[in-house]
Design a protein around this motif. Structure first.
Motif, PDB file in Angstrom:
ATOM      1  N   UNK A 173       0.830  -1.206   0.000  1.00 15.97           N
ATOM      2  CA  UNK A 173       0.000   0.000   0.000  1.00 15.97           C
ATOM      3  C   UNK A 173       0.866   1.258   0.000  1.00 15.97           C
ATOM      4  N   UNK A 174       2.015   1.190   0.683  1.00 15.87           N
ATOM      5  CA  UNK A 174       2.917   2.352   0.698  1.00 15.87           C
ATOM      6  C   UNK A 174       3.503   2.606  -0.681  1.00 15.87           C
ATOM      7  N   UNK A 175       3.645   1.546  -1.483  1.00 15.53           N
ATOM      8  CA  UNK A 175       4.081   1.730  -2.872  1.00 15.53           C
ATOM      9  C   UNK A 175       3.033   2.536  -3.632  1.00 15.53           C
ATOM     10  N   UNK A 176       1.760   2.229  -3.408  1.00 10.90           N
ATOM     11  CA  UNK A 176       0.685   2.994  -4.053  1.00 10.90           C
ATOM     12  C   UNK A 176       0.759   4.466  -3.655  1.00 10.90           C
ATOM     13  N   UNK A 206      -2.658  11.821   5.543  1.00 13.68           N
ATOM     14  CA  UNK A 206      -1.659  12.896   5.588  1.00 13.68           C
ATOM     15  C   UNK A 206      -0.742  12.901   4.370  1.00 13.68           C
ATOM     16  N   UNK A 207      -0.407  11.709   3.852  1.00 16.33           N
ATOM     17  CA  UNK A 207       0.465  11.629   2.685  1.00 16.33           C
ATOM     18  C   UNK A 207      -0.162  12.238   1.449  1.00 16.33           C
ATOM     19  N   UNK A 208      -1.467  12.057   1.272  1.00 18.42           N
ATOM     20  CA  UNK A 208      -2.154  12.616   0.110  1.00 18.42           C
ATOM     21  C   UNK A 208      -2.362  14.122   0.242  1.00 18.42           C
ATOM     22  N   UNK A 209      -2.616  14.581   1.458  1.00 15.30           N
ATOM     23  CA  UNK A 209      -2.922  15.990   1.676  1.00 15.30           C
ATOM     24  C   UNK A 209      -1.668  16.860   1.655  1.00 15.30           C
ATOM     25  N   UNK A 210      -0.527  16.282   1.998  1.00 16.75           N
ATOM     26  CA  UNK A 210       0.701  17.070   2.187  1.00 16.75           C
ATOM     27  C   UNK A 210       1.031  17.960   0.989  1.00 16.75           C
ATOM     28  N   UNK A 211       0.962  17.420  -0.205  1.00 14.37           N
ATOM     29  CA  UNK A 211       1.314  18.198  -1.402  1.00 14.37           C
ATOM     30  C   UNK A 211       0.082  18.573  -2.221  1.00 14.37           C
ATOM     31  N   UNK A 212      -1.058  18.678  -1.573  1.00 12.81           N
ATOM     32  CA  UNK A 212      -2.327  18.851  -2.282  1.00 12.81           C
ATOM     33  C   UNK A 212      -2.315  20.063  -3.213  1.00 12.81           C
ATOM     34  N   UNK A 213      -1.851  21.188  -2.736  1.00 19.61           N
ATOM     35  CA  UNK A 213      -1.943  22.425  -3.511  1.00 19.61           C
ATOM     36  C   UNK A 213      -1.097  22.396  -4.779  1.00 19.61           C
ATOM     37  N   UNK A 214      -0.087  21.521  -4.826  1.00 20.27           N
ATOM     38  CA  UNK A 214       0.785  21.470  -5.997  1.00 20.27           C
ATOM     39  C   UNK A 214       0.313  20.464  -7.040  1.00 20.27           C
ATOM     40  N   UNK A 215      -0.785  19.772  -6.760  1.00 19.17           N
ATOM     41  CA  UNK A 215      -1.276  18.755  -7.684  1.00 19.17           C
ATOM     42  C   UNK A 215      -2.127  19.392  -8.794  1.00 19.17           C
ATOM     43  N   UNK A 216      -2.281  18.663  -9.886  1.00 18.29           N
ATOM     44  CA  UNK A 216      -3.147  19.110 -10.978  1.00 18.29           C
ATOM     45  C   UNK A 216      -4.604  18.980 -10.546  1.00 18.29           C
ATOM     46  N   UNK A 217      -5.523  19.695 -11.198  1.00 18.86           N
ATOM     47  CA  UNK A 217      -6.943  19.575 -10.835  1.00 18.86           C
ATOM     48  C   UNK A 217      -7.456  18.136 -10.873  1.00 18.86           C
ATOM     49  N   UNK A 218      -7.045  17.355 -11.857  1.00 20.56           N
ATOM     50  CA  UNK A 218      -7.524  15.977 -11.964  1.00 20.56           C
ATOM     51  C   UNK A 218      -7.054  15.138 -10.784  1.00 20.56           C
ATOM     52  N   UNK A 219      -5.809  15.338 -10.367  1.00 18.88           N
ATOM     53  CA  UNK A 219      -5.296  14.583  -9.221  1.00 18.88           C
ATOM     54  C   UNK A 219      -5.982  15.033  -7.944  1.00 18.88           C
ATOM     55  N   UNK A 220      -6.219  16.326  -7.808  1.00 20.83           N
ATOM     56  CA  UNK A 220      -6.911  16.817  -6.605  1.00 20.83           C
ATOM     57  C   UNK A 220      -8.314  16.231  -6.492  1.00 20.83           C
ATOM     58  N   UNK A 221      -9.007  16.122  -7.622  1.00 19.53           N
ATOM     59  CA  UNK A 221     -10.336  15.499  -7.599  1.00 19.53           C
ATOM     60  C   UNK A 221     -10.257  14.071  -7.084  1.00 19.53           C
TER      61      UNK A 221
END
Length: 362
Positions: A173-176, A206-221
């Motif tokens: 799961x950490x690989x994902x 926390x891992x998904x949220x950490x870089x949230x603002x730098x992600x593309x709109x599709x990834x943020x969705x």
């Protein structure tokens, strides 16, 4: 007579109708075998395969025929494997997975991900049906194929990621999570984020949220959807909104309503405080002014003419228009009140893919 038409050299349309007609009769393994033998003579005919899917009672025969005749369409293999999973026939599933493990790795992934998806739709899990040792071997193999490599095909990597969503191992799961955050392919990152929705390990949110603002709109969705997949991550998402890490505008109106009507009192209260949208006074006045229009008799044909004249340059409904502006095809399912709001106050609900950004070069 029907089986003769379905499996003989008849017109394709006639065969299609014959296959569908066979579905009205009691299940027969001998009939299923004959249908399976001719399944892959129509590889490019999706309607024929749809008819087979609706008619055949033992779809494991379709998968067996796929293996025996050395087919190459892995999309069909996955679709038929999903049908087998929906049967919840543990004996058939075990036989099929055993056969798949002896095949090419990507064929394994197509087969396993299909079965797992079918079982999930029936409220079961592949790890509860298939031998643990076999599944561990498949997960290990999928882990190696999901990683970036100069020899890796994108479609094969995506299939491997589809398999890994069912693992209960944190290293896998950490690989994902690593793929979701760092892979160079956006498609891979989105698929990895989606696969994490089924995982519950504490570091995921926390891992998904950490870089949230730098992600593309599709990834943020995709991240928003995965964060809302369980209660703990939902609470983490609301905390991120409270702390200014995630803008409340990232939450689409549908999900905002879901949160504000949550059965959990704490989530409901926090969401109502964070996500309630106040309509500007000038828009309220315009909506009030035009509210009487809702009492007028509607004419869809005149509406179509207006759409052609003023909207098709940016929007698309059916075959009319272009996909430049946000998708409004759901207008056909909206109430008159919702349509009025969408026309007069369109900024109330903007698809995240259509936010504008200003880049300052300092």
């Amino acid at each position: 007579a029907l089986i003769g038409i379905a499996t003989g050299p008849a017109d394709t349309g006639l065969q299609f109708r014959a296959v569908l007609g066979l579905g009205a009769f009691p299940p027969s393994r001998s009939v299923d075998r004959r249908l399976a033998r001719i399944a892959y003579t129509h590889n490019d005919d999706r309607w024929f395969h749809t008819a087979l899917s609706l008619t055949i009672s033992q779809p494991d025969l379709l998968v067996s025929e796929w293996f025996e005749s050395n087919q190459s369409d892995r999309t069909l293999l996955r679709e038929y494997s999903e049908l087998v999973g929906k049967t919840k026939d543990s004996a058939a599933i075990t036989r099929m997975i055993h056969s798949a493990i002896e095949r090419d790795p990507v064929e394994q992934f197509a087969c396993v991900s299909g079965v797992a998806a079918g079982l999930r739709q029936r409220g079961s899990s592949i790890v509860d049906v298939v031998d643990k040792e076999q599944m561990d071997a498949v997960f290990d193999l999928a882990s190696s194929w999901a990683k970036p490599s100069m020899f890796a095909d994108l479609a094969d990597r995506l299939l491997a990621i589809d398999v890994l969503q069912y693992t209960s191992s944190w290293p896998q799961a950490s690989l994902l999570l690593d793929l979701a955050r760092n892979d160079t392919e956006q498609t891979v990152r989105i698929r990895a984020v989606q696969a994490l929705a089924r995982q519950s390990a504490a570091p995921i949110g926390p891992g998904l949220i950490e870089d949230f603002s730098s992600q593309t709109p599709a990834i943020r969705l995709a991240i928003i959807a995965t964060m809302l997949a369980n209660q703990r991550r939902t609470e983490q998402l609301l905390a991120a909104i409270e702390n200014g890490v995630v803008s409340p505008l990232e939450i689409d109106p549908g999900r905002a309503r879901q949160l504000m009507n949550s059965h959990d009192p704490e989530i409901k209260a926090r969401a109502q405080k964070l996500l309630a949208v106040e309509t500007p006074a000038d828009r309220q006045e315009v909506l009030k002014k035009y509210h009487d229009c809702l009492t007028y008799k509607s004419d869809p044909l005149r509406g179509q003419d207006v759409f052609k004249q003023t909207c098709v340059q940016c929007h698309r409904i059916g075959t009319l228009g272009v996909d430049v502006a946000p998708d409004i095809s759901d207008s056909r399912t909206k109430t008159p009140e919702q349509l009025l709001v969408s026309i007069l106050d369109p900024n109330r609900a903007i698809d995240n893919n259509y936010f504008s950004y200003t880049i300052l070069d300092t």
